[in-house]
Design an enzyme around this catalytic site. Structure first.
Site, PDB file in Angstrom:
ATOM      1  N   GLN A  18       0.425 -10.994  -3.257  1.00 48.16           N
ATOM      2  CA  GLN A  18      -0.875 -10.428  -2.898  1.00 48.16           C
ATOM      3  C   GLN A  18      -1.382  -9.877  -4.179  1.00 48.16           C
ATOM      4  OE1 GLN A  18       0.067  -7.420   0.229  1.00 48.16           O
ATOM      5  NE2 GLN A  18      -1.536  -8.763   1.515  1.00 48.16           N
ATOM      6  N   HIS A  70      -8.392  -0.720   0.577  1.00 47.11           N
ATOM      7  CA  HIS A  70      -7.525  -1.945   0.358  1.00 47.11           C
ATOM      8  C   HIS A  70      -8.519  -2.930  -0.049  1.00 47.11           C
ATOM      9  CE1 HIS A  70      -4.063  -0.348   3.050  1.00 47.11           C
ATOM     10  NE2 HIS A  70      -5.181   0.210   3.704  1.00 47.11           N
ATOM     11  N   ASP A 117      -3.091  -7.479  -4.918  1.00 49.49           N
ATOM     12  CA  ASP A 117      -3.392  -6.286  -4.017  1.00 49.49           C
ATOM     13  C   ASP A 117      -4.208  -5.290  -4.846  1.00 49.49           C
ATOM     14  OD1 ASP A 117      -3.637  -5.363  -1.680  1.00 49.49           O
ATOM     15  OD2 ASP A 117      -1.320  -4.840  -1.290  1.00 49.49           O
ATOM     16  N   LYS A 144     -14.410  -3.488   7.591  1.00 47.01           N
ATOM     17  CA  LYS A 144     -14.150  -4.217   6.610  1.00 47.01           C
ATOM     18  C   LYS A 144     -15.192  -5.542   6.061  1.00 47.01           C
ATOM     19  CE  LYS A 144     -11.340  -7.760   8.990  1.00 47.01           C
ATOM     20  NZ  LYS A 144     -10.250  -8.673   9.246  1.00 47.01           N
ATOM     21  N   CYS A 173       0.790  -1.317  -0.112  1.00 46.89           N
ATOM     22  CA  CYS A 173      -0.194  -0.081  -0.109  1.00 46.89           C
ATOM     23  C   CYS A 173       0.925   1.352  -0.083  1.00 46.89           C
ATOM     24  CB  CYS A 173      -1.012  -0.031   1.263  1.00 46.89           C
ATOM     25  SG  CYS A 173      -0.503  -0.845   2.630  1.00 46.89           S
ATOM     26  N   HIS A 219      -5.776  -0.971  -4.454  1.00 51.67           N
ATOM     27  CA  HIS A 219      -6.259   0.016  -3.668  1.00 51.67           C
ATOM     28  C   HIS A 219      -7.187   1.148  -4.544  1.00 51.67           C
ATOM     29  CE1 HIS A 219      -2.636  -1.487  -1.621  1.00 51.67           C
ATOM     30  NE2 HIS A 219      -3.473  -1.332  -0.400  1.00 51.67           N
ATOM     31  N   ARG A 248       7.089 -11.482   5.244  1.00 57.10           N
ATOM     32  CA  ARG A 248       6.757 -11.249   6.564  1.00 57.10           C
ATOM     33  C   ARG A 248       7.614 -12.034   7.196  1.00 57.10           C
ATOM     34  NH1 ARG A 248       0.294  -9.827   5.836  1.00 57.10           N
ATOM     35  NH2 ARG A 248       0.441  -8.056   4.626  1.00 57.10           N
TER      36      ARG A 248
END
Length: 583
Positions: A328, A458, A330, A412, A281, A332, A310
């Site tokens: 991911q 997100h 991902d 969320k 992000c 946004h 991670r």
């Protein structure tokens, strides 16, 4: 689902919780009868079962498990009553004398909380409950596995022996669960990943870091290609960002303050600290900030298949499902407040379309709301939460509400998919964020010429490529649908003299766009067919003298169905139709 069915489901869940909690106590009782020196850890009920941790002088053996289960049956048959006993902290300390792990649990109980034990017969445990009334209420149970487990999940603490078991309200329910468990073991992506040559993990390269083999890489490529095509169709711009970033970026984002235990140590680059990225992000935010954005440019949708890292503890790593480096899917979304409802609805529609293409049609949805500690105004939380709720209810979707379960930076939606054997897997997350737009001072120019802060969403539809791939492997038991199969057909010559014709069949089918192998090994035909079935290849095309003379191949499916001889063009049409249908 009707209110009555919801109540029935809640009642059954409550009963199973009490049965499993009680079974954990009975198991610990049995262990201490057989191994009096055993030190007790904790023994909670979990999904579909229970476990209890013990410190013993030697690891439990399969023979020990049999003896423990037999002793449990004796205790259950004795029909001992579960009784709750409330005591003082001093009284509790006396009861658990000689049990260091229980003493630590006692020390962690707040001073103003009631301390209770549960007894059945002469055995008792520090416990809040609840339990069934009598041990005979544990109708059906079975011990399953033994594993090592660090106390409190801390690799610096003692290693205990954990016994897992399952318990149900009836023998029929137990039998059904054991059948599903056996099926889950048969579908285990770690075993299939090795058998089908899809991926591997090596000590030499590092735990939790996946090596994708050619076949697994092919399937992943097909998934990613479809993902990209669909994102362009849905108005996303796709980007690429670095794997590392300066410490100042992670300081601004707050990751170094709130997430540092999951980040790898810094890398010195020219005297400055850089970190492997744990999330994408902040990079997407920097792309947003490269220009002064007008309200006319919003919504701005930025997507990326971004690999993040991670520092997960070794004990939680699990095949593809929990790793240290993962990609991911991902994205946004930066939008105006008046665009929120439409954007969230669009994400949900996209979710069901995308996951449906991979064979998932059953979903569970959860809405998580504002926790006690949160950033952002009440008005922002209200607008965002209402948008999420309206998007769910606007599609008449059943959902649960996790009151206070949102992150501190926004509410969320979580979407779980249900696989072929009824298990739920967390995939899609749609997460509002009021924190990062403020930290990075994001702005857009409104119609009135004033600056406003955009809303930021997100969202990940698969969650991660690694985990989604693992779920797919288990959902299909490794037998991918035709469009995803790494090898869609194998041509099997009966004898060496048929190799040239087999190669020509393979070439024709490849030219048509199919993924085809030709098995020219000097094995018998039946052995080649068996190997192709074990590799779960959809089409097996056997060619011999007759097929070569007629320009055909005898078609067998991995299901065992024999379609007989067909012309190569007809085989191509049949296979390509299966690809187009995503059958």
């Amino acid at each position: 689902m009707s209110a009555t069915k919801n109540e029935e489901s809640a009642d059954l869940d409550s009963l199973r919780y009490r049965i499993r909690h009680s079974a954990a106590h009975v198991m610990a009782d049995a262990v201490q009868q057989l191994f009096p020196e055993a030190k007790l850890g904790i023994g909670p009920p979990i999904e579909d079962g229970f476990y209890y941790d013990f410190e013993v002088s030697h690891p439990f053996t399969p023979e020990d498990m049999e003896a423990i289960e037999a002793r449990m049956k004796e205790i259950v048959k004795a029909n001992k009553r579960f009784e709750r006993v409330v005591t003082t902290r001093e009284g509790a300390a006396e009861r658990i004398s000689g049990q260091p792990f229980k003493q630590e649990v006692l020390e962690g109980i707040p001073a103003d909380e009631e301390i209770s034990f549960y007894q059945h017969g002469d055995w008792e445990d520090l416990c809040e409950g609840p339990h069934v009334g009598y041990t005979a209420g544990i109708k059906a149970f079975k011990l399953l596995t033994i594993a090592g487990a660090y106390w409190r999940g801390d690799e610096h603490r003692p290693m205990l022996q954990r016994i897992y078991g399952t318990a149900w309200e009836s023998k029929a329910a137990l039998a059904d669960y054991l059948h599903r468990r056996e099926e889950a073991l048969r579908r285990d992506h770690r075993r299939l990943g090795k058998d089908l040559d899809l991926f591997s993990v090596h000590d030499e390269t590092g735990a939790g870091l996946i090596l994708w083999h050619p076949k697994g890489g092919r399937v992943r490529s097909l998934i990613e290609d479809h993902w990209r095509q669909e994102h362009y169709k849905h108005g996303y711009d796709l980007v690429y960002t670095p794997h590392i970033g300066r410490s100042t970026l992670w300081e601004t984002s707050g990751h170094l303050g709130f997430f540092s235990e999951n980040m790898y140590p810094p890398i010195d680059v020219g005297g400055q600290d850089y970190y492997l990225k744990p999330m994408n992000c902040p990079f997407h935010i920097m792309i947003y900030k490269t220009a002064l954005r007008s309200y006319r440019e919003l919504p701005m949708r930025i997507g990326e298949l971004g690999t993040v890292y991670r520092n997960e503890r070794g004990g939680v790593l699990h095949g593809l499902m929990r790793v240290r480096g993962f990609t991911q899917d991902d994205a946004h979304i930066f939008c105006r407040p008046d665009q929120i409802a439409a954007e969230v609805d669009g994400v949900l529609a996209f979710t069901f379309d995308l996951l449906g293409a991979f064979g998932f049609t059953e979903f569970e949805i959860a809405l998580s709301t504002r926790p006690e500690k949160a950033v952002g105004s009440d008005a922002m939380w209200g607008t965002a939460t209402d948008a999420l709720r309206q998007a769910i209810e606007g599609r008449s979707l059943p959902y649960t509400v996790d009151e206070g379960g949102g992150a501190f930076y926004g509410p969320k939606i979580d979407v779980m998919i249900r696989d072929a054997i009824g298990r739920s897997w967390q995939c899609t997350t749609v997460q509002f964020d009021f924190n990062l737009p403020e930290r990075f001072d994001l702005k857009f120019v409104g119609a009135d010429g004033n600056d406003y802060q955009p809303y930021m969403v997100h969202r990940a539809l698969f969650g991660s490529m690694e985990r989604f791939f693992g779920v797919l492997v288990e959902h299909y038991g490794g037998a991918f649908p035709m469009w995803l199969a790494p090898i869609q057909a194998v041509v099997i010559p009966i004898a060496d003299r048929h190799n040239e014709y087999a190669a020509s069949v393979g070439a024709q089918l490849r030219a048509a766009g199919l993924r085809v192998d030709v098995d020219e090994r000097g094995e018998r035909m039946n052995a080649k067919i068996r190997d192709a079935q074990l590799q779960k290849i959809p089409f097996m095309l056997v060619v011999g003298d007759k097929e070569a003379a007629n320009g055909e191949a005898s078609v067998r499916l991995r299901s065992g169905e024999d379609l007989g001889p067909m012309g190569v063009s007809s085989i191509s049409d049949l296979a390509l139709q299966a690809v187009a249908d995503r059958a």
